[in-house]
Design a protein around this motif. Structure first.
Motif, PDB file in Angstrom:
ATOM      1  N   HIS A  82      46.016  29.359  59.876  1.00 38.64           N
ATOM      2  CA  HIS A  82      44.737  28.811  59.855  1.00 38.64           C
ATOM      3  C   HIS A  82      45.127  29.564  58.520  1.00 38.64           C
ATOM      4  CE1 HIS A  82      40.999  28.174  59.148  1.00 38.64           C
ATOM      5  NE2 HIS A  82      40.517  28.865  59.020  1.00 38.64           N
ATOM      6  N   ARG A  83      44.647  28.663  57.269  1.00 39.73           N
ATOM      7  CA  ARG A  83      44.337  29.614  55.877  1.00 39.73           C
ATOM      8  C   ARG A  83      43.125  29.411  55.287  1.00 39.73           C
ATOM      9  NH1 ARG A  83      49.242  27.111  51.484  1.00 39.73           N
ATOM     10  NH2 ARG A  83      51.011  27.257  53.197  1.00 39.73           N
ATOM     11  N   THR A  84      43.324  31.545  54.685  1.00 42.53           N
ATOM     12  CA  THR A  84      41.520  31.247  54.023  1.00 42.53           C
ATOM     13  C   THR A  84      42.200  31.721  52.739  1.00 42.53           C
ATOM     14  OG1 THR A  84      41.263  32.165  56.152  1.00 42.53           O
ATOM     15  CG2 THR A  84      39.519  32.722  54.193  1.00 42.53           C
ATOM     16  N   ARG A  85      40.517  30.870  51.736  1.00 49.60           N
ATOM     17  CA  ARG A  85      40.236  31.282  50.661  1.00 49.60           C
ATOM     18  C   ARG A  85      40.409  32.998  50.510  1.00 49.60           C
ATOM     19  NH1 ARG A  85      36.541  30.591  46.836  1.00 49.60           N
ATOM     20  NH2 ARG A  85      37.190  30.681  45.141  1.00 49.60           N
ATOM     21  N   CYS A  86      41.182  34.277  49.356  1.00 48.79           N
ATOM     22  CA  CYS A  86      41.026  35.774  49.337  1.00 48.79           C
ATOM     23  C   CYS A  86      40.966  35.693  48.101  1.00 48.79           C
ATOM     24  CB  CYS A  86      42.516  35.793  50.038  1.00 48.79           C
ATOM     25  SG  CYS A  86      42.716  37.600  50.560  1.00 48.79           S
ATOM     26  N   VAL A  87      40.595  35.316  47.200  1.00 51.24           N
ATOM     27  CA  VAL A  87      40.319  36.082  46.282  1.00 51.24           C
ATOM     28  C   VAL A  87      41.271  34.851  44.982  1.00 51.24           C
ATOM     29  CG1 VAL A  87      42.614  37.533  46.161  1.00 51.24           C
ATOM     30  CG2 VAL A  87      40.291  38.276  44.950  1.00 51.24           C
ATOM     31  N   ASP A  88      40.424  34.776  43.594  1.00 56.73           N
ATOM     32  CA  ASP A  88      40.720  34.228  42.426  1.00 56.73           C
ATOM     33  C   ASP A  88      41.033  34.886  41.308  1.00 56.73           C
ATOM     34  OD1 ASP A  88      38.151  33.259  42.808  1.00 56.73           O
ATOM     35  OD2 ASP A  88      38.989  31.251  41.788  1.00 56.73           O
ATOM     36  N   ALA A  89      41.563  34.565  40.448  1.00 56.31           N
ATOM     37  CA  ALA A  89      41.331  35.014  39.284  1.00 56.31           C
ATOM     38  C   ALA A  89      41.361  34.327  38.130  1.00 56.31           C
ATOM     39  CB  ALA A  89      41.560  36.157  38.703  1.00 56.31           C
ATOM     40  N   TYR A  90      40.462  34.082  36.655  1.00 61.77           N
ATOM     41  CA  TYR A  90      41.289  33.701  35.740  1.00 61.77           C
ATOM     42  C   TYR A  90      42.041  34.790  34.881  1.00 61.77           C
ATOM     43  CZ  TYR A  90      38.363  29.790  36.818  1.00 61.77           C
ATOM     44  OH  TYR A  90      38.150  28.310  36.951  1.00 61.77           O
ATOM     45  N   MET A  91      43.222  34.541  34.271  1.00 67.40           N
ATOM     46  CA  MET A  91      44.082  35.733  33.714  1.00 67.40           C
ATOM     47  C   MET A  91      44.771  35.637  32.278  1.00 67.40           C
ATOM     48  SD  MET A  91      46.257  37.299  36.663  1.00 67.40           S
ATOM     49  CE  MET A  91      46.623  39.134  35.808  1.00 67.40           C
ATOM     50  N   THR A  92      44.502  36.181  31.089  1.00 69.18           N
ATOM     51  CA  THR A  92      44.913  35.837  29.649  1.00 69.18           C
ATOM     52  C   THR A  92      46.333  36.565  30.031  1.00 69.18           C
ATOM     53  OG1 THR A  92      42.482  36.321  29.109  1.00 69.18           O
ATOM     54  CG2 THR A  92      43.856  36.177  27.706  1.00 69.18           C
ATOM     55  N   PHE A  93      47.072  35.996  29.285  1.00 72.03           N
ATOM     56  CA  PHE A  93      48.492  36.816  28.809  1.00 72.03           C
ATOM     57  C   PHE A  93      48.928  35.680  27.383  1.00 72.03           C
ATOM     58  CE2 PHE A  93      48.453  35.745  33.442  1.00 72.03           C
ATOM     59  CZ  PHE A  93      49.106  36.788  34.219  1.00 72.03           C
ATOM     60  N   VAL A  94      49.327  37.056  26.839  1.00 73.92           N
ATOM     61  CA  VAL A  94      49.855  37.047  25.618  1.00 73.92           C
ATOM     62  C   VAL A  94      51.239  36.185  25.211  1.00 73.92           C
ATOM     63  CG1 VAL A  94      49.631  38.041  22.806  1.00 73.92           C
ATOM     64  CG2 VAL A  94      47.696  38.393  24.543  1.00 73.92           C
ATOM     65  N   ASN A  95      52.237  35.616  24.555  1.00 73.73           N
ATOM     66  CA  ASN A  95      53.296  35.199  24.272  1.00 73.73           C
ATOM     67  C   ASN A  95      53.858  35.895  23.115  1.00 73.73           C
ATOM     68  OD1 ASN A  95      55.336  34.147  24.323  1.00 73.73           O
ATOM     69  ND2 ASN A  95      54.475  32.081  22.255  1.00 73.73           N
ATOM     70  N   ILE A  96      54.789  37.418  23.874  1.00 69.30           N
ATOM     71  CA  ILE A  96      54.585  38.025  22.523  1.00 69.30           C
ATOM     72  C   ILE A  96      56.799  37.816  22.348  1.00 69.30           C
ATOM     73  CG2 ILE A  96      56.309  39.887  22.690  1.00 69.30           C
ATOM     74  CD1 ILE A  96      53.518  39.820  22.635  1.00 69.30           C
TER      75      ILE A  96
END
Lengths: 155, 155, 155, 155, 155, 155
Positions: free
Chosen positions: E104-118
């Protein structure tokens, strides 16, 4: 610089690992993959002791796990060069598990692994010759040759 | 169950470790603490092989690092029981570093460590007697006894 | 560049570690070696804060573990420079264990460690002078000098 | 057993971490996620020091990384309880990075994290009251209350 | 070299992690921070697949843990680019936990993340344009733009 | 409780790993053993998804590494059940390496692995039947049967 020929005794490698919770599943049994990773390090060290350069894993013949390994057990690995071919080396790696309470050792798994000698330019580089000291060493080299041909045929 | 007396050869332990980037500082030199942690595991294994129970670190005598250890080097550890006292054991752990390119081995550090045998009730428990097989073994036991008295006096 | 003299407060280091299953044996007791490795990192940080270069472990005086550390406990480490000599520094590292359920702290182990300042050329390099701010600091420096002489005599 | 009320000073937690190659990408910059994991441990320790039970992460407010962290740098984390609500606690975790060569500290990232106190039955359990010792503590508690309401509203 | 525009499907990333004892506290519950660290790696991989350079974490929006994760469970992470701005990318990372016994799968956590291209000079570098293939993609980009403005306003 | 029959799609497993310095030798090439350990975890997850119990590694057929893997590369693993026999399962695990700079994927290594389903009593336990949905699935099961006979003959 060309390395002088060497014997299997020159590169014989022994490792001892203590099985910790991080190496095991929820039943407290070590992951097969942890043991395979230890075998790879042990075999790579033996190969590097022969060629004195970095030895990269090229192949592992089939393996069967004959006995379970549990948290708290000791794992004893032994690696021995069986043959040197052009730029590669065959190494036999044997794993025994030692029960911490009884000291009893059980053969757990073994494999023939192939490593390639990588030179300073990042390319395969010639390895020193392996000297057969005994009739047993000669038999090992002949059998290694046969396994090598079987490996090339499987591709 | 009382364990039968044993010799130092019964618990002799050899470990080989390959130094990886995670074991080293920004200069590529292995942390002293990583080596101390390997020495502790090696000594604890030797002690457990003698008492067949969990051996817990009680003390480590002073250590000096005589040679640097670098990423890519091999570290060879050897542990040998020197004496068994009541519920504790003294183990000598010796570390050599093997240069991967030359195969040259250098003595790096050694220590006398004390481990306590922990029984099923979580308390110190009697350890098997250590049999001295040679005059050398007898000398080691006498010296261990002297170190033990010095340790107790330091408290 | 010569660094200005500093006080012991300038390099005071505190670390907190949570003991996890991977740090412990099958009894759930932390390996002594894990604690020694943490002590080495804590001491090295204090030394680096004094010399602003990489500090490599040269020696650790004898240690005794006075109290067991269990999975779930907190380990609090404090490192404090006691003396600066030529190219080396003596650091006192103290370890307390804090019971997670009661918050009770117990002194567990402490050691005097010696670190060498490594310069850009990979060789020992002069360290800044350590300023004694109090009579206590002066006493610490005198005692460190005595320990240093004992260490040199032991070689 | 009900725990007595406590102050923010009772659970103040400081951690120091040395950034190693295994914490970083190919540019030698620490992974943001490694820092988030350290923040979580630091915050959880502060929460456990308040409730003396296991504290489980329930939420982390938004974070911004203001400065890069490199291999060899020190990371100093400080966690401080800002409020205790029913069965949960808000903790402020602040991260500074200390350049190993200069000793210069830069504020890198901070977050408000929420932890839930888990009792022996595996369910949320009441936490001790947090005593405000100063006007500053009172302001922190009021702001924590506002953040909590915003969090509940976001669901 | 300017990279050609890409779609969200080009950088879609899926990771599966098995929760081991080393990821968990004494209750056998995974640390929130371990999950945050996995989310960061998963998001960074998606960002790197878009820009083909190293992507460094700049920000993570607020997260709430909706379900506990236990030793032996599987954690399934999915990362999807939602928008590309100048030199940065927003990635949505979603975590589900799969019970090993029931699947059984349960939604646990989610996030919007920002990354910078180096870029090669260690500085932020322009990222390829993100092509919206569907109305859904367009909606995601508009919402990402709004979150970005909120993030800038919070500073 | 008997589990209902399942298809290969039910247990399909995908893992993505980022190669870090700790996974590699001094040349920056990933250890073969690290990849074998990842393959074992990926295969074990697929097997556990089929049997909903702990699956223990019994065997790995021969493997050849066709392409080097470097620090910074992505490793994509896919595991797929090919057959279910009595108490064991054969799983095919395939590894591709994705160059971080170009996104180009290369087939690196693959293996047929055998896992045994371990029941609550710690002994092998019957696994659900594997439903062949397509002619391709049927072919895979026939080939798995032939490999199984070859494995038994090799003992």
């Amino acid at each position: 610089m060309t390395e002088a020929a060497k014997t299997a005794r020159d590169s014989l490698t022994e490792m001892t690992e203590l099985v910790l919770p991080q190496h095991s599943n929820v039943l407290g049994t070590a992951f097969g993959g942890t043991v395979l990773a230890w075998m790879d390090v042990c075999g790579a060290i033996a190969a590097q002791r022969h060629c004195h350069r970095v030895a990269v894993t090229a192949a592992m013949d089939d393996v069967s796990f004959l006995a379970p390994i549990r948290v708290g057990d000791l794992v004893i690995l032994t690696a021995r060069l069986t043959a040197a071919f052009g730029t590669s080396m065959e190494v036999h790696v044997e794993v025994k598990v030692e029960d911490a309470q009884t000291g009893h050792r059980t053969r757990c798994v073994d494999a023939y692994m192939t490593f390639v000698n990588i030179g300073e330019d990042g390319r395969p580089s010639a390895v020193p010759r392996l000297i057969a000291e005994t009739a047993e060493d000669e038999r090992r080299q002949r059998e290694a040759q046969a396994r090598r041909e079987a490996r090339l045929a499987r591709r």
